[in-house]
Design an enzyme around this catalytic site. Structure first.
Site, PDB file in Angstrom:
ATOM      1  N   HIS A  11      11.857  -2.834   7.495  1.00  0.00           N
ATOM      2  CA  HIS A  11      10.326  -2.481   7.812  1.00  0.00           C
ATOM      3  C   HIS A  11       9.433  -3.600   7.306  1.00  0.00           C
ATOM      4  O   HIS A  11       9.744  -4.126   6.025  1.00  0.00           O
ATOM      5  CB  HIS A  11      10.256  -1.141   6.815  1.00  0.00           C
TER       6      HIS A  11
ATOM      7  N   CYS B  72       7.283   5.340   6.258  1.00  0.00           N
ATOM      8  CA  CYS B  72       7.872   3.792   6.842  1.00  0.00           C
ATOM      9  C   CYS B  72       9.215   3.893   7.181  1.00  0.00           C
ATOM     10  O   CYS B  72       9.760   2.870   7.854  1.00  0.00           O
ATOM     11  CB  CYS B  72       7.316   2.514   5.714  1.00  0.00           C
TER      12      CYS B  72
ATOM     13  N   ASN C  87       1.277  -4.142   7.488  1.00  0.00           N
ATOM     14  CA  ASN C  87       2.290  -3.281   7.362  1.00  0.00           C
ATOM     15  C   ASN C  87       1.836  -1.761   8.286  1.00  0.00           C
ATOM     16  O   ASN C  87       0.963  -1.316   7.852  1.00  0.00           O
ATOM     17  CB  ASN C  87       2.479  -2.678   5.897  1.00  0.00           C
TER      18      ASN C  87
HETATM   19  N1  COA Z   1      -6.689 -10.535  -3.895  1.00  0.00           N
HETATM   20  C1  COA Z   1      -6.742 -11.033  -5.049  1.00  0.00           C
HETATM   21  N2  COA Z   1      -6.247 -10.784  -6.210  1.00  0.00           N
HETATM   22  C2  COA Z   1      -5.658  -9.519  -6.097  1.00  0.00           C
HETATM   23  C3  COA Z   1      -5.521  -8.761  -5.036  1.00  0.00           C
HETATM   24  C4  COA Z   1      -6.028  -9.199  -4.019  1.00  0.00           C
HETATM   25  N3  COA Z   1      -6.255  -8.563  -2.644  1.00  0.00           N
HETATM   26  N4  COA Z   1      -4.843  -7.629  -5.341  1.00  0.00           N
HETATM   27  C5  COA Z   1      -4.488  -7.979  -6.550  1.00  0.00           C
HETATM   28  N5  COA Z   1      -5.029  -8.973  -7.150  1.00  0.00           N
HETATM   29  C6  COA Z   1      -4.760  -9.320  -8.386  1.00  0.00           C
HETATM   30  C7  COA Z   1      -4.868  -8.193  -9.496  1.00  0.00           C
HETATM   31  O1  COA Z   1      -5.884  -7.607  -9.897  1.00  0.00           O
HETATM   32  C8  COA Z   1      -3.833  -8.949 -10.618  1.00  0.00           C
HETATM   33  O2  COA Z   1      -5.108  -9.895 -11.223  1.00  0.00           O
HETATM   34  P1  COA Z   1      -4.718  -9.735 -13.066  1.00  0.00           P
HETATM   35  O3  COA Z   1      -3.793 -10.348 -13.164  1.00  0.00           O
HETATM   36  O4  COA Z   1      -6.104 -10.501 -13.330  1.00  0.00           O
HETATM   37  O5  COA Z   1      -4.962  -8.229 -13.389  1.00  0.00           O
HETATM   38  C9  COA Z   1      -3.236 -10.061  -9.921  1.00  0.00           C
HETATM   39  O6  COA Z   1      -3.741 -10.411  -8.800  1.00  0.00           O
HETATM   40  C10 COA Z   1      -1.644  -9.734 -10.094  1.00  0.00           C
HETATM   41  O7  COA Z   1      -1.582  -8.450  -9.369  1.00  0.00           O
HETATM   42  P2  COA Z   1      -0.160  -7.681  -8.987  1.00  0.00           P
HETATM   43  O8  COA Z   1      -0.391  -6.197  -8.925  1.00  0.00           O
HETATM   44  O9  COA Z   1       0.679  -7.920 -10.231  1.00  0.00           O
HETATM   45  O10 COA Z   1       0.243  -8.567  -7.844  1.00  0.00           O
HETATM   46  P3  COA Z   1       1.522  -8.645  -7.093  1.00  0.00           P
HETATM   47  O11 COA Z   1       2.036  -9.796  -7.245  1.00  0.00           O
HETATM   48  O12 COA Z   1       2.449  -7.485  -7.692  1.00  0.00           O
HETATM   49  O13 COA Z   1       1.145  -8.278  -5.407  1.00  0.00           O
HETATM   50  C11 COA Z   1       1.064  -6.523  -4.092  1.00  0.00           C
HETATM   51  C12 COA Z   1       0.275  -6.895  -5.417  1.00  0.00           C
HETATM   52  C13 COA Z   1       0.485  -4.916  -3.863  1.00  0.00           C
HETATM   53  C14 COA Z   1       1.092  -7.528  -3.134  1.00  0.00           C
HETATM   54  C15 COA Z   1       2.569  -6.195  -4.452  1.00  0.00           C
HETATM   55  O14 COA Z   1       2.758  -5.492  -5.567  1.00  0.00           O
HETATM   56  C16 COA Z   1       3.282  -5.740  -3.357  1.00  0.00           C
HETATM   57  O15 COA Z   1       3.478  -6.025  -2.149  1.00  0.00           O
HETATM   58  N6  COA Z   1       3.946  -4.345  -3.501  1.00  0.00           N
HETATM   59  C17 COA Z   1       4.610  -3.476  -2.346  1.00  0.00           C
HETATM   60  C18 COA Z   1       3.616  -2.901  -1.842  1.00  0.00           C
HETATM   61  C19 COA Z   1       4.140  -2.342  -0.281  1.00  0.00           C
HETATM   62  O16 COA Z   1       4.712  -2.989   0.369  1.00  0.00           O
HETATM   63  N7  COA Z   1       3.521  -0.847  -0.249  1.00  0.00           N
HETATM   64  C20 COA Z   1       4.331  -0.561   0.826  1.00  0.00           C
HETATM   65  C21 COA Z   1       5.773  -0.182   0.917  1.00  0.00           C
HETATM   66  S1  COA Z   1       6.288   0.623   2.406  1.00  0.00           S
END
Ligand code: COA
Length: 331
Positions: A251, A114, A281
């Site tokens: 980004h 990215c 993204n």
């Molecule tokens: N829909 C519903 N629930 C979801 C889900 C979805 N698509 N994805 C995960 N969950 C759930 C998880 O299973 C978890 O449930 P639990 O508490 O029962 O185990 C809960 O939501 C929280 O999960 P978590 O991983 O802590 O969520 P988060 O707040 O960190 O959000 C992302 C997840 C991926 C959105 C976040 O971590 C993120 O944006 N990370 C950066 C990713 C990124 O930008 N990557 C590219 C970089 S260039």
């Protein structure tokens, strides 16, 4: 920093097919409210089975040609930043050469995930400054839908497809690029990778299905702390304060990351452009998509200062500050 490079045209393209949050509800256990709240994404554009990254590049360059009435016949170098080339070789850049029948040009694909588009601008600036090349096509393009695991609800909600292109040329006067910065932390590469490439680099078991794998929480933490430091370093290199920059274009990884970056670096959300809501993204394409949308809307205009900052798999960071000199089109 020295530059004799000017941006003389911009073009973008996204595939027609739209994948909404409610479409994703049919594929995995998720819902619109969760996705919007955690990421800011409403929908993404997805390539058809017959469309590849090269096709998106052709369309973005054609859009540029149509809007700015520029010729690519005398382009002498092509750089495509992508993590989703149609094949490792021939490169996507060499397919762009073939498609437009450009008679005398070098070409290369680069991989900086990215951070790819900002890294490609840095490379093009250096090549133009060295005098080796005079007219360079710089493209960021992805078909991430082809490497997304649509059974993994933590990643499939994030990614989309698109392409954006800049034409960069040598000028007699001072160039548009005023500052640059890049940084890599390969020790955290295992936090976000394309699985076929995982093997020895990450120490993780070899997987060969070629899909995006990430530790979302850790990538999030890295982005809001280390990327914020990188943006601050770029500002320091330039001697500018956030209020002296017209537009901050990080980004488009996730709206929450963008909000945290703004908080930590002193940019206002009103100063910030993103392509996250309607495109998701799109990795190397996200920055040109965000800029072009604002150029077309008349928000980005000639004379303004833009700070572009890419970050992602690697883990990589690359940023540039540039003075915008283009109208929405020349017609
Ligand atoms: N829909 C519903 N629930 C979801 C889900 C979805 N698509 N994805 C995960 N969950 C759930 C998880 O299973 C978890 O449930 P639990 O508490 O029962 O185990 C809960 O939501 C929280 O999960 P978590 O991983 O802590 O969520 P988060 O707040 O960190 O959000 C992302 C997840 C991926 C959105 C976040 O971590 C993120 O944006 N990370 C950066 C990713 C990124 O930008 N990557 C590219 C970089 S260039």
């Amino acid at each position: 920093m020295q530059s004799n490079a000017v941006i003389t045209a911009i073009g973008t393209y996204v595939p027609e097919r739209i994948l909404t949050n409610s479409d994703l509800e049919k594929l995995v256990d998720t819902n619109d409210e969760w996705i919007v709240q955690r990421t800011g994404i409403k929908e993404r554009h997805i390539a058809s089975d017959e469309q590849f990254t090269s096709d998106l590049c052709f369309a973005a360059v054609q859009n540029m040609i149509d809007r700015y009435e520029v010729s690519v016949a005398d382009v002498d170098y092509i750089i495509v930043a992508t993590s989703t080339p149609d094949s490792v070789f021939p490169s996507v850049a060499s397919q762009v050469q073939a498609h437009f029948g450009i008679p005398s040009t070098g070409s290369t694909d680069i991989q900086a995930a990215c951070a790819g588009f900002a890294a490609a601008i840095q490379l093009a600036n250096g090549l133009l400054l060295s005098g080796v090349h005079r007219k360079i096509l710089v493209i960021g393009a992805e078909t991430l839908s082809k490497i997304t695991d649509y059974t993994d609800r933590t990643t499939c909600i994030l990614f989309g497809d698109g392409a954006g292109a800049f034409l960069m040329e040598t000028s007699e006067g001072i160039g548009d690029i005023t500052a640059a910065y890049s940084k890599t932390d390969g020790t955290r590469g295992h936090l976000l990778y394309r699985s076929s490439l995982a093997s020895a680099i990450s120490g993780h078991p070899i997987q060969t299905n070629g899909l995006i794998v990430q530790n979302g929480r850790e990538v999030y933490r890295w982005a809001v702390s280390h990327v914020a430091e990188g943006v601050q370093q770029l500002l320091e290199n330039s001697g500018l304060l956030p209020e002296q920059i017209d537009w901050f274009i990080p980004h488009s990884a996730n709206m929450r990351i963008i909000e945290s970056l703004c908080e930590r670096t002193g940019f206002a959300m009103e100063q910030t452009l993103s392509s996250i809501q309607l495109y998701g993204n799109t990795s190397a394409a996200s920055i040109p998509l965000a800029i072009d949308e604002a150029v077309r809307a008349g928000r980005v205009s000639p004379g303004q200062l833009l700070l572009l900052y890419g970050f992602g798999g690697g883990l990589t960071q690359a940023g540039v500050i540039l003075r915008w000199s283009l109208p929405a089109n020349r017609q």
